[in-house]
Design an enzyme around this catalytic site. Structure first.
Site, short mmCIF file in Angstrom:
data_model
loop_
_atom_site.label_atom_id
_atom_site.label_comp_id
_atom_site.label_asym_id
_atom_site.label_seq_id
_atom_site.Cartn_x
_atom_site.Cartn_y
_atom_site.Cartn_z
N GLY A 17 1.02 -1.16 -0.09
CA GLY A 17 0.05 -0.04 0.17
C GLY A 17 0.58 1.16 -0.02
O GLY A 17 2.10 1.27 0.39
N PRO A 18 0.42 2.60 -0.32
CA PRO A 18 0.80 3.92 -0.56
C PRO A 18 1.46 3.93 1.11
O PRO A 18 1.17 3.33 2.18
CB PRO A 18 -0.28 4.36 -0.58
CG PRO A 18 -1.17 4.12 -1.10
CD PRO A 18 -1.55 2.19 -0.55
N SER A 19 2.55 4.59 1.22
CA SER A 19 2.78 5.07 2.22
C SER A 19 2.35 5.60 3.65
O SER A 19 1.04 6.17 2.38
CB SER A 19 4.23 6.51 2.36
OG SER A 19 5.58 6.08 1.36
N GLY A 20 2.35 5.11 4.74
CA GLY A 20 1.37 5.20 5.86
C GLY A 20 0.03 4.80 6.19
O GLY A 20 0.01 5.83 6.31
N GLY A 78 -0.84 2.26 7.24
CA GLY A 78 -1.13 1.80 8.84
C GLY A 78 -0.01 0.17 8.43
O GLY A 78 -0.05 -0.83 9.43
N LYS A 79 0.84 -0.52 7.90
CA LYS A 79 1.42 -1.69 7.42
C LYS A 79 2.67 -1.72 8.68
O LYS A 79 2.12 -2.79 8.81
CB LYS A 79 2.12 -1.64 6.26
CG LYS A 79 1.46 -1.45 4.57
CD LYS A 79 2.15 -1.20 3.40
CE LYS A 79 3.13 -0.32 3.59
NZ LYS A 79 2.53 0.97 3.19
N GLU A 106 10.13 -4.01 4.94
CA GLU A 106 10.74 -3.17 4.49
C GLU A 106 12.50 -3.42 4.62
O GLU A 106 13.24 -3.24 4.18
CB GLU A 106 10.87 -1.49 4.30
CG GLU A 106 9.47 -0.80 4.73
CD GLU A 106 9.75 -0.81 3.03
OE1 GLU A 106 9.87 -1.52 1.95
OE2 GLU A 106 8.10 -1.12 2.08
#
Length: 624
Positions: free
Chosen positions: A419-422, A424-425, A548
């Site tokens: 998902g995009p940055s931020g 909630g991953k 990451e």
């Protein structure tokens, strides 16, 4: 079940101004002293013996004067007097050694207790406190406890005996002279008591300023390369000097108040001596007392003033220590992670044999009130950046990061969070580790609510590689053994080989004992990341969480690392966060997150067809 402890807002007094914080009471100091009660009891006994030897000296001097006046021989009086002087000196020296040793032990006890508490605090406390200030509490604040022991607190007990004994002897010799002396001393005592309360307040402020200074220095040093690269060295120096100046200003205030206390004893002695000499000389001339009695009275006066000065010093030291102890107790009083839980069901071994290894059920999470500004800014950025259009999001103290998240990570399979940055991953991994607890909903491990599990039992099942791949200062071996303390050197070398880090061993003759530097500065970014992953792979836990974990690696190292992870991940639950979809397209399951919500779950081929956000991400990365 309780959730994560929220940080507390600054205490404010009735006038609305920020409070100076808790002020320790003397009763809170007693436990540190009682740990060494046997030694301190022996020191008190020595102090009493020394006081007795000292009190006998003026009486012997009085007899010497009387014999000289009467023309009689002195006999052994002089030798007895010399013996008493030597005995008092020896007792004092041994007592001084024991006090220094005990003072160091008290500091050790305080530091040990404080470190144990700090390292067990909930993660939310570290979100609201500066590292440098915590370090200052362990360092300089605890050091002030040393002064309590070494600068007269226990010695004041013997001094009190000496003071009372001298007082009684002076009362017997001449009540009139004693009355005048006590009047002068009473004025000095009242002055010191009034000043001592102020010393405690100012001393606490001084320690807070020292904490601010330590925090500023830690901040600059930890980011020294960024500071240099930004040409911000002089600006950081100015900031640190400002904090140092603040600490100096408070130190000067303490010095000023202490400077008023110190001369009081000297003034009391001088005034008392002048009164005794003047009035005493008149009474000798009138025949009210003998000259030998006046000499003895003067000697007792010196003995009484000496302990009084020590008591004044002890009072100053105690008040300074109580100011620092208030800061120490503030941390010790905070609940640890375990204590913060309303209840802990001490479950047996976690059952991870079920296919539903990790389950999220309608999980919501909001950052705790009072979280650090950078954490709030990060959370805001996550929400804003995850949207294709600008969102009117204001940085509040209750920013919801996850909203109704539900998915299952099955045993022995790879689950990817994208998902995009931020989106909630990383927060999801933090909830699995129980760095925080959900605001609502349930996270289950093997069908058990993680909040019903002992944290150590839970974390023993999980291997976690953080996004920034932290490396601890020390050696390569120390880093590897952090999660697997019983691993052999052969196992360490093998896991380094699996992540292509043998070159790090080969370039230094020390091998596994080679230092990695502060924060792993002697390693490259990719090497730090691979070492952090090797540390987790060596422990080989049933669950692996990788945030990451390959972001700093080149293609070759990334491929080797994926092979190493695949080998160790067999029959284990693996949850991976990745921005590069190419690293997770072969995952058994991909969970797509947006705005803190799950917008798609499936394989790569399924999501390309069913989830517009995933298709857009894949398109931008040339995967469709």
């Amino acid at each position: 079940m309780s959730t994560t402890t929220s940080s507390r807002p600054p205490r404010r007094g009735r006038d609305g101004k920020k409070d100076d914080g808790p002020r320790a009471k003397f009763s809170q100091l007693l436990p540190y002293l009682l740990e060494h009660k046997r030694v301190l009891g022996f020191v008190v006994a020595l102090s009493l013996l020394a006081a007795g030897a000292s009190l006998a000296q003026p009486l012997l001097v009085q007899q010497v004067v009387e014999r000289v006046q009467a023309g009689e021989t002195l006999g052994n009086l002089v030798w007895v007097l010399v013996a008493l002087v030597v005995l008092a000196a020896l007792l004092s020296g041994f007592q001084h050694y024991l006090l220094q040793r005990t003072g160091t032990s008290v500091v050790l006890s305080a530091r040990t207790q404080l470190v144990r508490r700090i390292l067990r605090l909930p993660i939310s406390e570290f979100d609201t406190r500066r590292t440098g200030d915590l370090v200052s509490r362990v360092g300089s604040d605890t050091t002030l406890l040393y002064a309590v022991i070494t600068q007269g607190l226990v010695d004041a007990i013997g001094g009190a005996v000496l003071f009372v004994g001298a007082l009684i002897a002076m009362l017997v010799i001449d009540p009139v002279l004693l009355g005048l002396t006590v009047l002068v001393i009473a004025v000095s005592v009242i002055t010191v008591v009034l000043l001592s309360g102020r010393i405690r307040i100012v001393s606490r402020k001084q320690q807070e300023k020292v904490g601010d200074l330590a925090a500023a220095v830690e901040r600059a040093i930890s980011a020294i390369r960024t500071v240099r690269a930004s040409n911000a060295t002089e600006r950081e120096i100015v900031k640190i000097e400002k904090e140092a100046q603040g600490a100096w200003d408070m130190g000067v205030k303490v010095a000023k108040i202490s400077a008023l206390v110190v001369p009081v004893a000297g003034i009391a002695l001088q005034v008392s001596l002048l009164v005794v000499l003047g009035v005493g000389g008149f009474r000798v001339a009138s025949g009210a007392i003998e000259i030998s009695s006046l000499v003895a009275f003067i000697l007792f006066l010196f003995m009484m003033i000496g302990p009084l000065g020590s008591a004044f010093g002890a009072l100053t030291s105690v008040n300074q220590a109580l100011g620092a102890l208030g800061r120490i107790q503030e941390i010790i009083a905070l609940p640890s992670e375990r204590e913060n839980d309303s209840e802990i069901a001490d479950a047996a071994a976690v059952d991870i044999s079920t296919d539903a290894a990790i389950t999220f059920e309608n999980v919501e999470f909001s950052y705790p009130e009072g979280a650090r500004k950078d954490e709030i800014a990060k959370a805001v950025a996550e929400v804003v950046e995850s949207s294709p259009v600008a969102l009117p999001v204001e940085p509040t103290q209750d920013l919801t990061v996850l909203r109704g998240v539900s998915f299952t990570a099955e045993r022995g399979k790879r689950t990817a969070l994208v998902g995009p940055s931020g989106a909630g991953k990383s927060t999801i991994l933090a909830l699995i580790e129980r760095f925080y607890d959900p605001t609502a909903g349930v996270v289950r491990l093997g069908g058990i609510d993680v909040r019903a599990l002992d944290r150590e039992n839970l974390r023993s099942q999980i291997g976690y590689v953080e996004q920034d791949a932290p490396v601890l200062a020390g050696t390569i071996r120390e880093n590897l053994l952090l999660g697997a303390p019983d691993a052999t050197d052969e196992q360490c070398v093998e896991v380094l080989r699996s992540v292509n880090l043998t070159e790090v061993l080969e370039r230094n003759d020390l091998g596994l004992d080679a230092a990695v530097g502060e924060d792993g500065v002697m390693l490259s970014g990719g090497e730090r990341q691979r070492l952090a992953i090797a540390r987790t792979l060596l422990a080989a836990p049933p669950i692996l969480l990788l945030d990451e974990s390959t972001s700093s690696l080149d293609g070759l190292n990334e491929q080797m690392l994926r092979e190493a992870i695949d080998a160790v991940a067999e029959n284990r639950t693996l949850i991976v966060i990745a921005h590069r979809l190419s690293t997770v397209v072969d995952s058994d399951q991909i969970v797509v997150l947006e705005h803190g919500r799950v917008v798609g779950v499936g394989t790569h081929s399924e999501l390309v067809l069913s989830t517009p956000l995933y298709k857009e991400l894949a398109k931008h990365q040339l995967l469709v």
